[in-house]
Scaffold this active site. Structure first.
Site, PDB file in Angstrom:
ATOM      1  N   VAL A 137       0.904  -1.291  -0.036  1.00  0.00           N
ATOM      2  CA  VAL A 137       0.158   0.051  -0.056  1.00  0.00           C
ATOM      3  C   VAL A 137       0.806   1.106   0.115  1.00  0.00           C
ATOM      4  O   VAL A 137       1.772   1.298   0.825  1.00  0.00           O
ATOM      5  CB  VAL A 137      -0.964  -0.025   1.097  1.00  0.00           C
ATOM      6  CG1 VAL A 137      -1.831   1.176   1.182  1.00  0.00           C
ATOM      7  CG2 VAL A 137      -1.823  -1.339   1.151  1.00  0.00           C
ATOM      8  N   LYS A 171      -3.530   0.100  -3.346  1.00  0.00           N
ATOM      9  CA  LYS A 171      -2.882  -1.164  -2.950  1.00  0.00           C
ATOM     10  C   LYS A 171      -2.768  -2.064  -4.135  1.00  0.00           C
ATOM     11  O   LYS A 171      -3.705  -1.980  -5.098  1.00  0.00           O
ATOM     12  CB  LYS A 171      -4.176  -2.143  -1.984  1.00  0.00           C
ATOM     13  CG  LYS A 171      -3.827  -3.250  -1.521  1.00  0.00           C
ATOM     14  CD  LYS A 171      -4.514  -3.802  -0.642  1.00  0.00           C
ATOM     15  CE  LYS A 171      -5.933  -4.557  -0.913  1.00  0.00           C
ATOM     16  NZ  LYS A 171      -6.759  -5.166  -0.058  1.00  0.00           N
ATOM     17  N   ASP A 217     -13.445 -10.666   8.790  1.00  0.00           N
ATOM     18  CA  ASP A 217     -12.017 -10.286   8.966  1.00  0.00           C
ATOM     19  C   ASP A 217     -11.792  -8.972   9.748  1.00  0.00           C
ATOM     20  O   ASP A 217     -11.074  -8.212   9.583  1.00  0.00           O
ATOM     21  CB  ASP A 217     -11.231 -10.443   7.671  1.00  0.00           C
ATOM     22  CG  ASP A 217      -9.681 -10.437   8.158  1.00  0.00           C
ATOM     23  OD1 ASP A 217      -9.400 -10.597   9.565  1.00  0.00           O
ATOM     24  OD2 ASP A 217      -8.835 -10.100   7.434  1.00  0.00           O
TER      25      ASP A 217
END
Length: 177
Positions: A6, A19, A112
């Protein structure tokens, strides 16, 4: 990030985060995961979600462009403990983001939520949170892949294929206790 690097870039005169998937892990499977992440990010607009700006796959090198944030919750926690007010404000921001995702039709389960995936910005003197990284997110289905995201952060029911939106809330609750 684990999947790519990134870097800070410029888009229309504004600083953005760019990214790029590591070339070593670029495969048809990972390309499809990247495309799913782009699809989910493009459908979501909420003040407590990292703002997706765009993506490209020029020359086989996927790029994912988002707003640029100051730091992550993980980085801040490595520097110092949070005050009770900071815990409340950031937790509420994350809960608002998850509620938005879960209210979508079909619902989106992030799967996540971790301190690395909660990015922070300042509103005056107060840190505010935004949920990021849809790499393991998916539209809720009758059967979901078991073990999404980092094992140390997932809720126990994420170990099965019977997942609901409750997976995200249990994961967040476990981290704050």
């Amino acid at each position: 990030g684990g999947w790519g690097s990134v870097v800070e870039g410029q888009y229309c005169g504004c600083s953005v985060a760019v990214k790029q998937i590591h070339e070593l892990i670029l495969s048809p499977h990972n390309q499809s995961l990247f495309e799913r992440e782009m699809d989910i990010a493009a459908r979501c607009r909420h003040p407590c979600l990292l703002q997706f700006i765009g993506a490209t796959n020029d020359e086989g090198s996927p790029l994912f462009v988002t707003e640029l944030m100051e730091t992550s919750l993980r980085a801040l926690l490595e520097q110092r403990p949070l005050s009770p007010t900071e815990v409340s404000v950031i937790s509420l921001d994350v809960a608002r983001a998850l509620n938005y995702l879960h209210q979508k039709k079909p619902p989106i389960i992030h799967r996540d939520i971790s301190s690395a995936n909660v990015l922070l910005w300042r509103q005056g003197e107060q840190w505010r949170g935004k949920v990021s990284d849809y790499g393991t997110a998916n539209f809720m289905q009758h059967t979901m892949t078991a073990n999404p995201g980092a094992i140390i952060y997932i809720a126990p029911e994420a170990l099965t294929s019977n997942q609901t939106v409750k997976v995200s809330y249990d994961t967040l609750k476990d981290k704050l206790e």
